[in-house]
Design an enzyme around this catalytic site. Structure first.
Site, short mmCIF file in Angstrom:
data_model
loop_
_atom_site.label_atom_id
_atom_site.label_comp_id
_atom_site.label_asym_id
_atom_site.label_seq_id
_atom_site.Cartn_x
_atom_site.Cartn_y
_atom_site.Cartn_z
N SER A 153 33.47 37.06 39.32
CA SER A 153 34.31 36.60 39.14
C SER A 153 35.32 36.44 39.81
O SER A 153 36.59 37.05 38.90
CB SER A 153 34.48 35.96 37.48
OG SER A 153 35.21 37.23 37.01
N HIS A 158 28.65 37.54 34.65
CA HIS A 158 27.94 38.21 33.97
C HIS A 158 27.12 38.72 33.37
O HIS A 158 26.38 39.49 33.29
CB HIS A 158 29.49 39.37 33.31
CG HIS A 158 30.19 39.33 34.35
ND1 HIS A 158 32.08 40.19 33.68
CD2 HIS A 158 30.92 39.31 35.24
CE1 HIS A 158 32.43 39.93 34.66
NE2 HIS A 158 31.83 39.66 35.74
N GLU A 211 33.94 37.68 28.86
CA GLU A 211 34.44 38.84 28.12
C GLU A 211 34.44 39.14 26.66
O GLU A 211 35.87 38.84 26.40
CB GLU A 211 35.33 40.45 29.09
CG GLU A 211 34.85 39.83 30.45
CD GLU A 211 35.42 40.52 31.47
OE1 GLU A 211 36.07 41.75 30.83
OE2 GLU A 211 35.19 40.42 32.64
N GLU A 229 28.28 43.88 32.94
CA GLU A 229 28.96 44.98 31.94
C GLU A 229 28.67 46.13 31.16
O GLU A 229 29.11 46.99 30.04
CB GLU A 229 30.71 44.32 31.71
CG GLU A 229 31.20 43.70 33.27
CD GLU A 229 32.57 43.45 33.42
OE1 GLU A 229 32.80 43.79 31.98
OE2 GLU A 229 32.99 43.45 34.39
N ASP A 265 38.21 37.92 27.74
CA ASP A 265 37.96 38.20 29.48
C ASP A 265 37.43 36.46 29.51
O ASP A 265 36.70 36.69 29.75
CB ASP A 265 38.47 39.23 30.11
CG ASP A 265 38.83 38.07 31.31
OD1 ASP A 265 38.95 37.07 31.59
OD2 ASP A 265 38.33 38.85 32.66
N GLU A 312 43.17 37.87 28.35
CA GLU A 312 43.23 37.88 29.61
C GLU A 312 43.18 36.79 30.52
O GLU A 312 41.55 36.56 30.10
CB GLU A 312 42.36 39.45 30.15
CG GLU A 312 42.33 39.29 31.79
CD GLU A 312 41.40 40.26 32.35
OE1 GLU A 312 41.06 41.49 30.93
OE2 GLU A 312 40.87 40.05 33.02
N ASP A 322 45.00 38.16 35.85
CA ASP A 322 43.91 39.10 36.54
C ASP A 322 43.99 37.79 37.91
O ASP A 322 44.50 38.07 39.03
CB ASP A 322 42.68 38.72 35.86
CG ASP A 322 41.06 39.63 36.56
OD1 ASP A 322 41.56 39.77 37.88
OD2 ASP A 322 40.57 39.16 36.03
N LYS A 340 43.18 45.80 39.17
CA LYS A 340 41.83 46.39 40.37
C LYS A 340 42.18 47.14 41.30
O LYS A 340 43.17 45.48 42.12
CB LYS A 340 41.39 45.39 39.92
CG LYS A 340 41.13 44.37 38.63
CD LYS A 340 39.80 43.31 38.89
CE LYS A 340 39.06 43.10 37.46
NZ LYS A 340 39.05 41.43 37.83
N HIS A 355 37.86 47.50 35.85
CA HIS A 355 36.70 48.34 37.27
C HIS A 355 36.23 46.52 37.28
O HIS A 355 37.28 45.77 37.15
CB HIS A 355 35.53 48.66 35.64
CG HIS A 355 34.99 47.73 34.32
ND1 HIS A 355 33.74 47.68 34.22
CD2 HIS A 355 35.70 46.55 34.17
CE1 HIS A 355 33.43 46.71 33.35
NE2 HIS A 355 34.50 45.51 33.41
N LYS A 415 39.82 48.91 30.97
CA LYS A 415 38.63 47.75 30.61
C LYS A 415 38.23 48.67 31.73
O LYS A 415 37.84 48.16 32.54
CB LYS A 415 39.77 46.76 31.07
CG LYS A 415 38.24 45.83 31.15
CD LYS A 415 38.62 44.56 30.90
CE LYS A 415 38.50 43.28 32.57
NZ LYS A 415 38.46 41.90 31.90
C1 2PG Z 1 37.20 40.09 35.41
C2 2PG Z 1 36.00 41.46 35.97
C3 2PG Z 1 35.74 42.76 35.75
P1 2PG Z 1 34.54 40.61 38.22
O1 2PG Z 1 37.56 38.81 35.10
O2 2PG Z 1 38.18 40.82 34.83
O3 2PG Z 1 35.43 42.18 34.29
O4 2PG Z 1 34.88 40.66 36.43
O5 2PG Z 1 34.77 42.63 38.61
O6 2PG Z 1 33.41 40.08 37.95
O7 2PG Z 1 35.58 39.88 38.30
MG MG Z 2 38.92 39.36 34.12
#
Ligand code: 2PG
Ligand code: MG
Length: 478
Positions: free
Chosen positions: A92, A208, A217, A260, A295, A339, A366, A391, A419, A442
């Site tokens: 995502s 996911h 999440e 995850e 999230d 988030e 994010d 990230k 992660h 996280k």
């Molecule tokens: C998120 C992440 C990690 P992705 O959205 O926060 O959980 O997902 O790595 O798929 O962007």
């Molecule tokens: Mg996110």
């Protein structure tokens, strides 16, 4: 030429800053204590060891991540040995993230090969960074960005640059004879003693879990624990209670795992998922000690072109409706953090959400911020959120990740190191979370080794810090 096995001993230990720094050339673990003690002494007193800080070689290769997709792995050699990093990858992903360079040949790994990025490390970056001092992290990162020449690392690929950046950071910590988290603390101006409160993603949804229009999440945060190890115990025990509960109620299909490591039960309503999570907390004996973080990853269910609306299940929501929806959840459940409650460019929605809920809970950006100081600045001006999700691969270097955290702290925000849904056995982010004293991480469910690599590394760091270790619990926002 293949490196000899003795030197390669340190590669096995890339996930462990203790072993990497204590025993950089590998060798029997039983000699570790003695070895570490000796190295520290000689190193601190002997400035000539600086010679060991130079990059001798850099070699990248294509390996697979936790989803079976190609990713970049980098081995960086100094006189201390070899240091390995592996680059994570999202599903995502935010549209403003730095470029993850993929080969695009649909017949090979569905277009997801990373041989171009690997080639960029081996043919373009390697020769330019040869001889560079690994302890000059910002100099190295700046050099790679300059060579790339684009604002979003679109030339070499953020996956190429980050691989070298992380491997150099590990090499530097070893050359200094200190653990990786301590080295990152020194680099960033923090103490490096705070163990993070984990956000454990126990029910996976959205991308996911192969679903659409869905909260991505649903996470436990053991804010009532006294230590990180107690937090992990609470998380793992409750995860297993939840597993049993889901299996009894919905059958065996409900306990299959998403990307995850969380369960993917056939429950579509967000409220029902949260009710079950809280019930499991009670049965595990942790009532009142476990908070919840969400999230939604709402950029995935925001339909910009059709007038701009969100959609969960069959139901449509305006930005204001979404805020009301979250406000209801916050009233009913012990939610302390949301988030990406709003989509990446719905700035008005973000500002509204922060105005209404920001006094009560953490509002984390994010996809909104993509670990980018420019977007963090804009968000601060607009009062669009009150926390950063950090990230490393969103921005593509260690230095820029540190800058993003420090700017967020300046704004008085919280920071969560995160992660990606596509992960590897590299535990770098565990060390960066402690090094930056973020107080939050996280990194998925307490299941699947690419997730546990990080939690297990944090257990080791907690052990090494001993009495100095701080677990912030309810004060996770700093
Ligand atoms: C998120 C992440 C990690 P992705 O959205 O926060 O959980 O997902 O790595 O798929 O962007
Ligand atoms: Mg996110």
């Amino acid at each position: 030429m293949a490196p000899n096995t003795k030197s390669f001993g340190s590669l096995i230990d890339v996930s462990s800053s203790i072993l990497t720094s204590g025993n950089p050339r590998g060798g029997p673990v039983s000699n570790l204590k003695k070895h570490r003690f000796k190295r520290k002494k000689t190193h601190i007193k002997n400035p000539k060891r600086r010679v060991n800080m130079k990059i001798k070689s850099v070699k990248a290769r294509q390996v697979l991540d936790s989803r079976g997709n190609p990713t970049v792995e980098v081995d960086l050699e100094t006189a201390e040995g070899f240091f390995r990093s592996m680059v994570p990858s999202g599903a995502s992903t935010g549209t403003h993230e730095a470029v993850e360079l993929r080969d695009g040949n649909k017949r090979v790994y569905n277009g997801k090969g990373v041989l171009k990025a690997v080639g960029n490390v081996n043919n373009k970056i390697a020769k330019k960074v040869k001889g560079f001092d690994v302890t000059d992290q910002s100099g190295l990162d700046k050099l790679m960005c300059k060579l790339d020449g684009t604002a979003n690392k679109g030339n070499f690929g953020a996956n190429a640059i980050l691989g070298v950046s992380m491997a150099a950071c590990k090499a530097a910590s070893a050359s200094k004879g200190i653990p990786l988290y301590s080295y990152i603390a020194k680099l960033s101006g923090h103490k490096g003693v705070k163990l993070p409160v984990p956000q454990l993603n126990v029910i996976n949804g959205g991308k996911h879990a192969g679903k659409e229009n869905d909260i991505q999440e649903n996470m436990y945060m053991p804010t009532g624990a006294k230590s990180f190890s107690e937090a992990i115990r609470m998380g793992a025990e409750t995860y297993h209670v939840l597993r049993k509960m889901l299996k009894n109620k919905y059958g065996v299909h409900a306990i299959h795992l998403g990307d995850e490591g969380g369960f993917v039960p056939p429950i579509d309503t967000p409220q029902e998922r949260l009710e079950l999570m809280i019930k499991a907390v009670g049965e595990a004996g942790y009532s009142g000690k476990m908070s919840i973080a969400l999230d939604p990853a709402s950029s995935e269910f925001y339909y910009k072109d059709k007038g701009g609306y969100y959609m969960i299940g069959e139901k449509k929501y305006s930005s204001a409706d979404m805020v009301d929806f979250y406000a209801d959840l916050v009233k009913t459940f012990p939610i302390v953090s949301i988030e990406d409650g709003m989509a990446e460019d719905d700035w008005e929605g973000w500002t509204l959400m922060t105005k209404k809920l920001g006094g009560k809970i953490q509002i984390t950006g994010d996809d909104l911020l993509v670990t980018n100081v420019e977007r963090i600045k804009t968000a601060a001006q607009k009062k669009a959120c009150n926390a950063l999700l950090l990230k490393v691969n969103q921005i593509g270097s260690v230095t820029e990740s540190i800058d993003a955290a420090n700017m967020s702290y300046k704004n008085g925000w919280g920071v969560t190191v995160s992660h990606r849904s596509g992960e590897t056995e590299d535990s770098f982010i565990a060390d960066i979370a402690v090094g930056l004293d973020t107080g939050q991480i996280k990194t998925g469910a307490p299941a699947r080794s690419e997730r546990l690599a990080k939690y297990n590394q944090l257990l080791r760091i907690e052990e090494q810090l001993g009495k100095k270790a701080i677990y912030p619990g309810k004060k996770f926002r700093g």
